[in-house]
Scaffold this active site. Structure first.
Site, PDB file in Angstrom:
ATOM      1  N   LYS A 179       0.837  -1.203   0.000  1.00 51.84           N
ATOM      2  CA  LYS A 179       0.000   0.000   0.000  1.00 51.84           C
ATOM      3  C   LYS A 179       0.872   1.252   0.000  1.00 51.84           C
ATOM      4  O   LYS A 179       0.605   2.211  -0.726  1.00 51.84           O
ATOM      5  CB  LYS A 179      -0.949  -0.029   1.213  1.00 51.84           C
ATOM      6  CG  LYS A 179      -2.038  -1.083   1.063  1.00 51.84           C
ATOM      7  CD  LYS A 179      -2.813  -1.393   2.340  1.00 51.84           C
ATOM      8  CE  LYS A 179      -3.784  -2.548   2.086  1.00 51.84           C
ATOM      9  NZ  LYS A 179      -4.566  -2.967   3.244  1.00 51.84           N
TER      10      LYS A 179
ATOM     11  N   GLN B  16      -5.039  -1.582   9.326  1.00 51.55           N
ATOM     12  CA  GLN B  16      -4.801  -2.893   8.724  1.00 51.55           C
ATOM     13  C   GLN B  16      -5.371  -4.000   9.613  1.00 51.55           C
ATOM     14  O   GLN B  16      -5.136  -4.020  10.827  1.00 51.55           O
ATOM     15  CB  GLN B  16      -3.290  -3.094   8.497  1.00 51.55           C
ATOM     16  CG  GLN B  16      -2.927  -4.381   7.781  1.00 51.55           C
ATOM     17  CD  GLN B  16      -3.485  -4.450   6.353  1.00 51.55           C
ATOM     18  OE1 GLN B  16      -3.589  -3.439   5.656  1.00 51.55           O
ATOM     19  NE2 GLN B  16      -3.858  -5.637   5.920  1.00 51.55           N
TER      20      GLN B  16
ATOM     21  N   ASP C 134     -11.337   2.367   3.496  1.00 55.40           N
ATOM     22  CA  ASP C 134     -11.656   0.946   3.332  1.00 55.40           C
ATOM     23  C   ASP C 134     -13.140   0.746   3.028  1.00 55.40           C
ATOM     24  O   ASP C 134     -13.533  -0.333   2.578  1.00 55.40           O
ATOM     25  CB  ASP C 134     -11.328   0.177   4.629  1.00 55.40           C
ATOM     26  CG  ASP C 134     -10.029  -0.607   4.523  1.00 55.40           C
ATOM     27  OD1 ASP C 134      -9.686  -1.058   3.415  1.00 55.40           O
ATOM     28  OD2 ASP C 134      -9.377  -0.779   5.575  1.00 55.40           O
TER      29      ASP C 134
HETATM   30  N1  GUN Z   1      -6.849  -7.150   5.725  1.00 54.44           N
HETATM   31  C1  GUN Z   1      -7.244  -7.971   4.744  1.00 54.44           C
HETATM   32  N2  GUN Z   1      -7.949  -7.285   3.825  1.00 54.44           N
HETATM   33  C2  GUN Z   1      -8.014  -6.016   4.249  1.00 54.44           C
HETATM   34  C3  GUN Z   1      -8.616  -4.831   3.724  1.00 54.44           C
HETATM   35  O1  GUN Z   1      -9.242  -4.803   2.668  1.00 54.44           O
HETATM   36  N3  GUN Z   1      -8.442  -3.711   4.475  1.00 54.44           N
HETATM   37  C4  GUN Z   1      -7.777  -3.707   5.647  1.00 54.44           C
HETATM   38  N4  GUN Z   1      -7.679  -2.569   6.312  1.00 54.44           N
HETATM   39  N5  GUN Z   1      -7.198  -4.779   6.154  1.00 54.44           N
HETATM   40  C5  GUN Z   1      -7.335  -5.926   5.462  1.00 54.44           C
END
Ligand code: GUN
Length: 301
Positions: free
Chosen positions: A53, A97, A120
Site C-alpha cells: 500500500k 490494517q 476501506d
Molecule cells: N486485511 C485484509 N484485507 C483487508 C482490507 O481490505 N483492508 C484492511 N484494512 N485490512 C485488510
C-alpha cells in the site's frame, strides 16, 4: 482456453488514473492526498500488505504516513490514535490494517474512523450508502473488481451472478455492487446446500472464501466469467496434488519452496471451461490496492 483477466495490468491503468488525479490536484495549488496507515502488532502478512500500500502511494504521488503500535497496544491507544487522525486536517484517508491482534475489537476501531476518511469503506455509514446505491467510499476489492469487469466490457445486466462468501469486506458489498448493475445475485456460503450446483448456475462466479482450490472445473458453467478473490498459501503436498492436477508448475514451486500461492478456484481446471478467469497471484490482489488509491484520491476531494 479461457481469457486471462489481467488484474495487474488493469490495476496499473487505475494507478495511472489516480496519478493524473493527484497531479491535477497539486496543479490547482492543493497538497497531495494523504493516507494514514495504522499497523498494530507484527503479523507478517499484514506487514507485506502495508508495504504494498505504501509503495502504491509512492507511485501515485499520494503521501503516506505509517503509524505502528505494538502488539500489546490497548484499545484506548488504538482509539486515541484514530481520534487524532480524524482531527488532523492534513490526513484524508485512514486505514487500519486487519486483523488486529487478539484482545482488540476491530469493529470498535473501524466504527471510530470518521466516515469521510474511511478509505476501506467499512464504516456502517458508508456501508449504508452502498446499500442505498448512493455515492460514498466503497470497499476497495469489490469496487476495483467492478471497475475491471466494466473495462473488459463484460455484460452484467440480467446475468446470473453467484458470490461465494459473505464477508463484509468482499462478499456482501460485491453482491450489492453486482445488483446495482442489474445482475441476478445469489450469495452462497459454507452452509449452502449443493454448492457445486449453485455455482454451476453462474454466468459470473466470484469466489471469496479463503479455501484453496475449493472451486473445481466441474462447478463452473461453460463460458462463465470467474473472479477469484482468494489468496491462499498451500504447503500441504496431498492437497496440492489434488488441486494442482492441471497446474504442474504450481506443484513444482511448492516442492521447491515449501509453499505456493493459489486462489479459491482451481485455475488450471477453470481455464478449460470458463470464458475468462482471474489468476492468483496477479488478479484481484493488485486491484485491491488500486481501489484503495482511488478511494484515497476520492477522500481528498
Ligand atoms: N486485511 C485484509 N484485507 C483487508 C482490507 O481490505 N483492508 C484492511 N484494512 N485490512 C485488510
Amino acid at each position: 482456453m479461457a481469457q486471462i483477466l489481467d488484474g495487474k495490468a488493469h490495476a496499473d491503468r487505475m494507478l495511472a488514473e489516480v496519478k493524473r488525479g493527484v497531479e491535477a490536484r497539486v496543479a490547482s495549488g492543493k497538497r497531495p492526498p494523504c493516507l494514514a496507515v495504522v499497523l498494530v502488532g507484527d503479523d507478517p502478512a499484514s506487514q507485506v500488505y502495508v508495504r504494498g500500500k505504501v509503495k502504491a502511494c509512492q507511485e501515485t504521488g499520494i503521501t503516506s504516513v505509517e503509524h505502528r503500535l505494538s502488539a500489546d497496544a490497548s484499545q484506548e491507544e488504538v482509539n486515541g490514535l484514530i481520534d487524532r487522525l480524524n482531527a488532523d486536517a492534513g490526513v484524508d484517508g485512514i486505514l487500519v490494517q486487519l486483523p488486529l491482534p487478539k484482545g482488540l475489537d476491530s469493529k470498535e476501531a473501524l466504527h471510530r474512523i470518521a466516515p469521510p476518511k474511511d478509505v476501506d469503506g467499512f464504516h456502517p455509514l458508508n456501508q449504508g450508502l452502498l446499500l442505498e446505491g448512493l455515492p460514498g467510499l466503497r470497499p476497495c476489492t469489490p469496487s476495483a473488481v467492478m471497475n475491471m469487469l466494466k473495462a473488459y466490457g463484460l455484460e452484467l445486466k440480467g446475468q446470473r451472478a453467484v458470490v461465494l462468501g459473505r464477508s463484509e469486506i468482499v462478499g456482501k458489498p460485491m453482491a450489492l455492487m453486482l445488483l446495482e448493475e442489474h445482475a441476478t445475485v445469489t450469495i452462497a456460503h459454507s452452509r449452502t446446500k449443493d454448492l457445486p450446483a449453485v455455482c454451476r448456475e453462474a454466468d459470473l462466479l466470484v469466489a471469496a472464501v479463503g479455501r484453496p482450490g475449493l472451486v473445481e472445473g466441474s462447478w463452473i458453467k461453460p463460458g462463465a466469467v470467474v473472479v477469484d478473490v482468494g489468496i491462499n498459501r498451500v504447503e500441504d503436498l496431498e492437497l496440492a496434488t489434488r488441486i494442482f492436477a492441471k497446474e504442474p508448475k504450481k506443484l513444482e514451486t511448492l516442492k521447491a519452496k515449501g509453499g505456493v500461492l493459489c486462489g479459491d478456484v482451481r485455475f488450471g481446471e477453470a481455464m478449460e471451461v470458463a470464458r475468462a478467469v482471474t489468476p492468483v497471484p496477479g488478479g484481484v490482489g493488485p486491484l485491491t490496492i488500486a481501489g484503495l488509491m482511488m478511494n484515497t484520491l476520492q477522500a481528498s476531494v
